[in-house]
Design a protein around this motif. Structure first.
Motif: not given
Length: 122
Positions: A1-8
């Protein structure tokens, strides 16, 4: 599994700029192509940009060419989306995703972040 967290994301006036980030964790060796998509209310998810592992291959959606730039830092497991000359029609939730190839087809991306809201005021 890959966890992705966007920001900005955020609220910005038309003509302004933003840099979105997407940090990956987990089984990051699965990461190959990183992509950005966006979805505005009532509209389909739209391809924005994608970049290969080495950065040698990139692709951009027709509506963002010349204003959006995708880049990645593999040492930090992070992909960026630099946006300039923002327009009100850029308002959307922006998602990053991991896929096997540089493609505009969102169904081919296997992992997705939760998204970050970008709102452009006129």
């Amino acid at each position: 599994q890959v966890q992705l967290v966007e920001s900005g994301g955020g609220l910005v006036q038309a003509g302004g700029s933003l840099r979105l980030s997407c940090a990956a964790s987990g089984r990051t060796f699965n990461m190959n192509v990183m992509g950005w998509f966006r979805q505005a209310p009532g509209k389909d998810r739209e391809f924005v940009a994608a970049i290969s592992w080495t950065g040698a291959s990139t692709d951009y959606g027709d509506s963002v060419k010349g204003r959006f730039t995708i880049a990645r830092d593999n040492a930090k497991n992070t992909v960026y989306l630099q946006i300039i000359s923002l327009k009100p029609e850029d308002t959307a939730v922006y998602y990053c995703a991991v896929g096997p190839t540089v493609t505009r087809v969102h169904a081919q991306y296997g992992y997705w972040g939760q998204g970050t809201q970008v709102t452009v005021s006129s």
